[in-house]
Design a protein around this motif. Structure first.
Motif, short mmCIF file in Angstrom:
data_model
loop_
_atom_site.label_atom_id
_atom_site.label_comp_id
_atom_site.label_asym_id
_atom_site.label_seq_id
_atom_site.Cartn_x
_atom_site.Cartn_y
_atom_site.Cartn_z
N LEU A 1 0.84 -1.21 0.00
CA LEU A 1 0.00 0.00 0.00
C LEU A 1 0.87 1.25 0.00
CD1 LEU A 1 -2.77 1.38 0.24
CD2 LEU A 1 -2.58 1.15 2.74
N GLY A 2 1.92 1.25 0.80
CA GLY A 2 2.82 2.40 0.83
C GLY A 2 3.45 2.65 -0.52
N SER A 3 3.82 1.58 -1.21
CA SER A 3 4.42 1.74 -2.53
C SER A 3 3.44 2.34 -3.52
CB SER A 3 4.92 0.38 -3.02
OG SER A 3 5.63 0.50 -4.23
N ILE A 4 2.18 1.87 -3.45
CA ILE A 4 1.15 2.40 -4.36
C ILE A 4 0.83 3.85 -4.04
CG2 ILE A 4 -1.24 2.15 -5.11
CD1 ILE A 4 0.67 0.05 -6.24
N VAL A 5 0.74 4.18 -2.74
CA VAL A 5 0.47 5.56 -2.34
C VAL A 5 1.55 6.49 -2.89
CG1 VAL A 5 0.42 7.13 -0.35
CG2 VAL A 5 -0.89 5.00 -0.30
N SER A 6 2.80 6.04 -2.86
CA SER A 6 3.91 6.88 -3.33
C SER A 6 3.74 7.30 -4.77
CB SER A 6 5.23 6.13 -3.15
OG SER A 6 5.52 5.93 -1.79
N ILE A 7 3.23 6.40 -5.60
CA ILE A 7 3.16 6.72 -7.04
C ILE A 7 1.96 7.59 -7.38
CG2 ILE A 7 4.36 4.60 -7.64
CD1 ILE A 7 1.72 3.46 -8.60
N THR A 8 1.10 7.88 -6.38
CA THR A 8 0.01 8.82 -6.65
C THR A 8 0.48 10.26 -6.52
OG1 THR A 8 -0.73 8.83 -4.33
CG2 THR A 8 -1.69 7.16 -5.79
N ASP A 9 1.73 10.47 -6.17
CA ASP A 9 2.29 11.82 -6.11
C ASP A 9 2.10 12.50 -7.47
OD1 ASP A 9 4.15 14.06 -6.13
OD2 ASP A 9 5.04 13.16 -4.34
N ARG A 10 1.61 13.71 -7.42
CA ARG A 10 1.27 14.40 -8.66
C ARG A 10 2.48 14.66 -9.55
NH1 ARG A 10 1.74 19.90 -9.28
NH2 ARG A 10 2.82 21.00 -7.62
N ARG A 11 3.69 14.56 -9.01
CA ARG A 11 4.89 14.76 -9.83
C ARG A 11 4.93 13.77 -10.98
NH1 ARG A 11 9.74 13.86 -6.09
NH2 ARG A 11 8.33 12.23 -5.33
N TYR A 12 4.38 12.57 -10.75
CA TYR A 12 4.45 11.53 -11.76
C TYR A 12 3.32 11.65 -12.78
CZ TYR A 12 7.58 9.73 -8.24
OH TYR A 12 8.60 9.61 -7.32
N ARG A 13 2.43 12.64 -12.59
CA ARG A 13 1.35 12.84 -13.55
C ARG A 13 1.52 14.13 -14.34
NH1 ARG A 13 -1.49 11.69 -8.85
NH2 ARG A 13 -2.39 13.77 -8.77
N LEU A 14 2.59 14.86 -14.07
CA LEU A 14 2.82 16.12 -14.78
C LEU A 14 3.16 15.86 -16.24
CD1 LEU A 14 4.93 18.13 -12.17
CD2 LEU A 14 2.54 18.47 -12.77
N LYS A 15 2.44 16.49 -17.16
CA LYS A 15 2.72 16.34 -18.57
C LYS A 15 3.71 17.41 -19.00
CE LYS A 15 -1.74 14.26 -19.64
NZ LYS A 15 -2.94 14.31 -20.49
N THR A 16 4.94 17.17 -18.62
CA THR A 16 5.99 18.13 -18.89
C THR A 16 7.03 17.50 -19.78
OG1 THR A 16 7.12 17.43 -16.88
CG2 THR A 16 5.69 19.34 -16.71
N SER A 17 7.80 18.34 -20.37
CA SER A 17 8.89 17.86 -21.21
C SER A 17 10.06 17.44 -20.36
CB SER A 17 9.33 18.96 -22.18
OG SER A 17 9.91 20.02 -21.45
N SER A 18 11.02 16.82 -21.02
CA SER A 18 12.23 16.40 -20.31
C SER A 18 12.94 17.59 -19.71
CB SER A 18 13.16 15.65 -21.29
OG SER A 18 14.42 15.49 -20.73
N ALA A 19 12.98 18.67 -20.44
CA ALA A 19 13.71 19.85 -19.95
C ALA A 19 13.05 20.44 -18.72
CB ALA A 19 13.80 20.90 -21.07
N SER A 20 11.70 20.51 -18.74
CA SER A 20 11.02 21.10 -17.60
C SER A 20 11.11 20.21 -16.37
CB SER A 20 9.55 21.37 -17.93
OG SER A 20 8.88 20.18 -18.24
N VAL A 21 11.11 18.88 -16.59
CA VAL A 21 11.29 17.97 -15.46
C VAL A 21 12.64 18.20 -14.83
CG1 VAL A 21 11.61 15.56 -14.84
CG2 VAL A 21 9.71 16.20 -16.29
N GLU A 22 13.67 18.31 -15.68
CA GLU A 22 15.02 18.49 -15.16
C GLU A 22 15.14 19.82 -14.42
OE1 GLU A 22 18.70 17.03 -14.39
OE2 GLU A 22 16.98 16.08 -15.32
N LYS A 23 14.39 20.80 -14.89
CA LYS A 23 14.46 22.12 -14.25
C LYS A 23 13.91 22.09 -12.83
CE LYS A 23 13.11 26.93 -15.06
NZ LYS A 23 12.38 27.84 -15.96
N THR A 24 12.88 21.25 -12.61
CA THR A 24 12.27 21.18 -11.28
C THR A 24 13.19 20.56 -10.25
OG1 THR A 24 11.27 19.03 -11.68
CG2 THR A 24 9.98 20.98 -12.29
N LEU A 25 14.23 19.86 -10.68
CA LEU A 25 15.15 19.22 -9.75
C LEU A 25 16.12 20.22 -9.16
CD1 LEU A 25 15.89 15.98 -11.76
CD2 LEU A 25 14.25 16.31 -9.92
#
Length: 655
Positions: free
Chosen positions: A631-655
């Protein structure tokens, strides 16, 4: 005609898997985006034809088509319909078809949901999954055809399904376990795709993490279901036997656990990139190794599906190609994997690294113990048998260090922990854990063993750490609820998974040390006292099942003259194959299980039996803990970061 359609669908799936293996990767090499874009359509084609083939196999089992060899060998007209359907994967050929179908399901899921991937990386990932599908479809078609016919002499009835498999465990356990096994192919494909494209930024890990967590959750539940199935079905009352096939599922779980933590560091701190690549390779490689052990016959196990050297050699070649090819690709690209950033000894990264090393060491220790008898036989050494004492001593010793580091590491900050007073916090946690571990077991049982004290001290050490984490996360918030929301679902997923580990560890420690069992000779009307419970044998009776006859016991259980349960252990006789199976009678609760199993009749009237009675404290915590981890593993993947429709560059920028 239906089986021929199934065979034709398999061939079409095999052809499309070859195209999926070749065209997108050729597009990556040739920089042809049109070829890369074929990956999605080809993935759907492979999935469609495999789904058709599997549906036809289910149809053959359901309608008792005994002209199909696997149906004749693994089913019977008297079998209940739900066991007929699950029998389709209760054999080598059908289980391999299910294996490849689930692989294609994961492939289609990547094609459907990984929309933020670049076309190049998506083509690479799906192409790698296509290579794996092609290899295993070749294995199915050329060595394990589920649609092979028995013609013209069709048997009037089937040989029946192994009675051990006539259980809900067969319905739930293999599909769930295979979803975990096969799911690690996605992490593997992302790692190999990164090696092919040369993209070693943290974004590929961010894309890969939800798939890794999902696969790990399925594998966790699959292993727990297998343990639970063995516990109540085999009649011994054991929940883990260190059987080679059990080990085969446990090893990728250990590597997958290390992979999850390594990916977290790579995503958040741009570190451990080589670890993430190598662990992704080894997680899937250990899954393939498990497939080899189950189906080659090189090791004896009650769980093994086949003992065919030809099949074993085929899988061994796939395993060698997968490990060798991916490691060779890694060797050519290792110099390109650059990391940025640093961390000090007292930091979360440092403790995660030590925990990962321990997890890998445990996995390879289990591998060594599993394969040592095989190596001894291959080199004509004396016969060796590696059993539970070896595995328990090694595993328990290393788990002491793992839990000790976990209690500290999850409290530390990234890069450098310089918060004042943290040593005082650790000292308070340590004293509390030691004192509670001394008092609580003594209060509950009046006994205290050093193993129980050490195990429970580690449990309360991690619990204290988890409580401290919640306090830290909610301390400066307007309210406790606001603090919970602010912490984020990623934090709570991790917290639940670690709590699940604590719950399972508690179950292991207490049931291993306080389990009570005893064998008795009983007849109708006898009463037997075991610990605080009285077992009254009311009667023995004969009942007729759908395809078996059973001796059933009716046993009433009392505590302080109050009836707490009635259980019905059985000894079943399956007439088709002449098998005898033990079905335990179990009354389960959160704090204990009462376990009754019938061994052998002691007279011709079948009214006097040898029975085994057991009181198993906290045994259910083993499986509830596994459920919390998943359950903890499944809860983790509901983080909205993994649903963002962003490009590779924008993902890298958020880091």
């Amino acid at each position: 005609m239906f089986p021929e359609f199934g065979q034709f669908s398999l061939i079409l799936a095999w052809v499309f898997s070859l195209l999926l293996a070749v065209m997108p990767l050729a597009g990556v090499v040739l920089k042809k985006q049109a070829l890369q874009q074929t990956a999605t359509a080809l993935s759907w084609a492979v999935f469609f034809f495999l789904a058709v083939a599997f549906a036809i196999l289910l149809h053959a089992f359901y309608h008792d088509d005994f002209s199909v060899a696997v149906v004749a060998a693994n089913s019977n007209s008297a079998l209940p319909w739900y066991y007929k359907l699950s029998a389709s994967w209760g054999n080598h050929e059908g289980s391999m078809l299910l294996w490849v179908l689930l692989l294609s399901t994961w492939t289609v899921a990547v094609a459907l949901f990984a929309r933020t991937l670049t076309v190049e990386l998506k083509g690479s990932v799906l192409g790698v999954l296509g290579i794996i599908a092609f290899c295993f479809l070749s294995f199915v078609l050329f060595t394990s055809n589920p649609f092979e016919r028995i013609l013209p002499m069709v048997p009037a009835d089937g040989s029946d399904l192994n009675p051990l498999l006539q259980d809900i465990g067969l319905i739930l356990h293999p599909p769930t376990l295979y979803m975990g096994y096969v799911g690690f192919s996605v992490a593997f494909a992302f790692a190999v795709g990164a090696l092919i494209t040369g993209r070693f930024d943290a974004s590929w890990v961010r894309w890969s993490r939800p798939w890794t967590n999902t696969a790990w959750a399925f594998l966790t539940i699959g292993i727990a279901l297998g343990s639970w199935w063995a516990y109540y079905e085999l009649g011994w009352g054991g929940w883990w036997f260190w059987d080679p096939v059990e080990n085969a599922s446990f090893m990728p779980w250990l590597i997958g656990t290390a992979l999850i933590h390594s990916q977290a560091v790579t995503e958040k701190r741009n570190l451990f990139k080589s670890w993430s690549v190598l662990l992704a390779i080894f997680a899937f490689s250990f899954s393939l190794l498990g497939t080899f052990l189950v189906r080659s016959g090189v090791l004896t196990s009650v769980h093994a599906f086949a003992a065919d050297p030809e099949r074993g050699m085929f899988i061994l070649l796939i395993l060698g190609f997968t490990i060798g090819g991916s490691l060779l690709l890694y060797a050519f690209n290792a110099a390109k994997i650059k990391t940025s950033g640093s961390f000090e000894l007292v930091s979360r990264e440092s403790f995660l690294l030590m925990n990962n090393i321990l997890l890998v060491v445990i996995a390879f220790a289990v591998l060594f113990g599993t394969l040592l008898p095989l190596l001894a036989d291959a080199f004509s050494w004396r016969k060796l048998s590696v059993g539970a004492p070896f595995f328990n001593s090694v595993f328990n010793f290393l788990m002491v260090f793992l839990l000790s580091l976990l209690g500290i590491g999850q409290l530390l900050r990234w890069k450098k922990h310089n918060k004042k007073g943290w040593r005082i916090t650790l000292l308070i946690m340590l004293v509390s854990a030691v004192v509670i571990a001394l008092i609580l077991p003594w209060t509950l049982s009046g006994k205290l063993y050093w193993q129980v004290w050490l195990g429970m001290a580690l449990v309360f050490w991690v619990v204290a750490s988890l409580v401290n984490m919640v306090i830290e996360r909610t301390r400066n918030s307007r309210s406790f609820i606001a603090g919970i929301r602010k912490a984020g679902v990623g934090f709570w997923g991790m917290w639940l998974a670690h709590l699940g580990l604590v719950v399972s560890t508690t179950g292991v420690v207490l049931v291993s040390n306080f389990d009570i069992e005893k064998d008795y000779r009983v007849e109708e009307g006898d009463s037997v006292q075991l610990n605080n419970y009285r077992f009254d044998v009311d009667r023995f009776q004969i009942i007729q099942g759908p395809n078996y006859v059973a001796d059933r016991g009716v046993v009433s259980i009392y505590r302080d003259d109050k009836k707490v349960a009635e259980v019905n252990p059985e000894k079943r006789y399956y007439s088709v194959q002449g098998n005898v199976m033990t079905e335990a009678g179990i009354d389960g609760s959160l704090l204990r299980d009462l376990y009754v199993s019938m061994a052998e009749p002691l007279d011709d009237s079948r009214k006097v039996w040898s029975v085994r009675l057991q009181v198993k404290p906290f045994v259910s915590w083993l499986w509830w803990g596994a459920a919390l981890m998943a359950l903890g593993s499944i809860v983790s993947i509901t983080d909205r970061r993994y649903r963002l429709k962003t490009s590779s560059a924008s993902v890298e920028k958020t880091l």
